[in-house]
Design a protein around this motif. Sequence first.
Motif, PDB file in Angstrom:
ATOM      1  N   ALA A 104      -5.419  -3.777  10.670  1.00  0.00           N
ATOM      2  CA  ALA A 104      -5.398  -3.543   9.066  1.00  0.00           C
ATOM      3  C   ALA A 104      -4.322  -3.675   8.430  1.00  0.00           C
ATOM      4  O   ALA A 104      -3.970  -4.431   7.419  1.00  0.00           O
ATOM      5  CB  ALA A 104      -6.322  -2.683   8.478  1.00  0.00           C
ATOM      6  N   PRO A 105      -3.208  -2.878   8.739  1.00  0.00           N
ATOM      7  CA  PRO A 105      -2.025  -2.781   8.012  1.00  0.00           C
ATOM      8  C   PRO A 105      -1.294  -4.209   7.997  1.00  0.00           C
ATOM      9  O   PRO A 105      -0.501  -4.623   7.076  1.00  0.00           O
ATOM     10  CB  PRO A 105      -0.884  -1.627   8.629  1.00  0.00           C
ATOM     11  CG  PRO A 105      -2.105  -0.801   9.362  1.00  0.00           C
ATOM     12  CD  PRO A 105      -3.094  -1.791   9.752  1.00  0.00           C
ATOM     13  N   LEU A 107      -2.642  -7.265   8.403  1.00  0.00           N
ATOM     14  CA  LEU A 107      -3.430  -8.132   7.385  1.00  0.00           C
ATOM     15  C   LEU A 107      -2.973  -7.913   6.205  1.00  0.00           C
ATOM     16  O   LEU A 107      -2.816  -8.725   5.357  1.00  0.00           O
ATOM     17  CB  LEU A 107      -5.035  -7.882   7.633  1.00  0.00           C
ATOM     18  CG  LEU A 107      -5.382  -8.406   9.192  1.00  0.00           C
ATOM     19  CD1 LEU A 107      -6.962  -7.820   9.278  1.00  0.00           C
ATOM     20  CD2 LEU A 107      -5.108  -9.826   9.305  1.00  0.00           C
ATOM     21  N   ASP A 108      -3.126  -6.656   5.746  1.00  0.00           N
ATOM     22  CA  ASP A 108      -2.650  -6.118   4.115  1.00  0.00           C
ATOM     23  C   ASP A 108      -1.135  -6.369   3.834  1.00  0.00           C
ATOM     24  O   ASP A 108      -1.063  -7.005   2.784  1.00  0.00           O
ATOM     25  CB  ASP A 108      -2.885  -4.553   4.011  1.00  0.00           C
ATOM     26  CG  ASP A 108      -4.199  -3.933   4.099  1.00  0.00           C
ATOM     27  OD1 ASP A 108      -5.107  -4.958   4.055  1.00  0.00           O
ATOM     28  OD2 ASP A 108      -4.219  -2.807   4.436  1.00  0.00           O
ATOM     29  N   ASP A 109      -0.309  -6.592   4.751  1.00  0.00           N
ATOM     30  CA  ASP A 109       0.957  -6.892   4.381  1.00  0.00           C
ATOM     31  C   ASP A 109       1.457  -8.551   4.869  1.00  0.00           C
ATOM     32  O   ASP A 109       2.447  -9.075   4.389  1.00  0.00           O
ATOM     33  CB  ASP A 109       2.161  -6.035   5.057  1.00  0.00           C
ATOM     34  CG  ASP A 109       2.291  -6.241   6.593  1.00  0.00           C
ATOM     35  OD1 ASP A 109       1.978  -7.298   6.998  1.00  0.00           O
ATOM     36  OD2 ASP A 109       2.997  -5.377   7.187  1.00  0.00           O
ATOM     37  N   PRO A 156      -9.443   1.789   7.501  1.00  0.00           N
ATOM     38  CA  PRO A 156     -10.294   1.352   6.428  1.00  0.00           C
ATOM     39  C   PRO A 156     -11.768   1.376   6.885  1.00  0.00           C
ATOM     40  O   PRO A 156     -12.101   1.647   7.797  1.00  0.00           O
ATOM     41  CB  PRO A 156     -10.002  -0.224   6.770  1.00  0.00           C
ATOM     42  CG  PRO A 156      -9.454  -0.440   8.016  1.00  0.00           C
ATOM     43  CD  PRO A 156      -8.833   1.003   8.231  1.00  0.00           C
TER      44      PRO A 156
END
Length: 159
Positions: A104-105, A107-109, A156
Amino acid sequence: MRVGRLPDSRLHWRMLHRNRRVVCASPQYVSRRGVPRTLDDLARHDCIVLRENDADYALWRFGTEDDPVTVRVDGALTTNDGDVAVDWCRAGRGLVMRSLWQVAPLLDDGSLVRVLPGLPTPRSDIVAVFPEPGPLHRRIGDTIDHLARGLERRLPAIT
């Protein structure tokens, strides 16, 4: 602690955080090789496979618990270390299927992009496992409560 389905139904467990696995690639990989649009497209892509436990590591699971779909993937890279698999993916070496809590991190960045996002994947929840039913020792229960609260704050929400 366990991520995924329990291999032994005699074990007792408590949910700590809901989780799913997702298929990811680096932006460099998709610009070079394109984005798979269907499960059949996976056969034409380099897939990084993770060898875990005694399971057939080249099988990726999609669908729901009631309607599972299994796809055999292939690629030149195999590891038994999830961090290594993600690092290879970030380096543009292929697609990887990993837990959302791990990627998730990224994908976020923008380090990774999700591919095949419209296809459901089976749950792969994070659970605390213990051998006996009934009340837990207070310190163990407190530790499990602490872990559940920490995961809720840091990861998340998954439906």
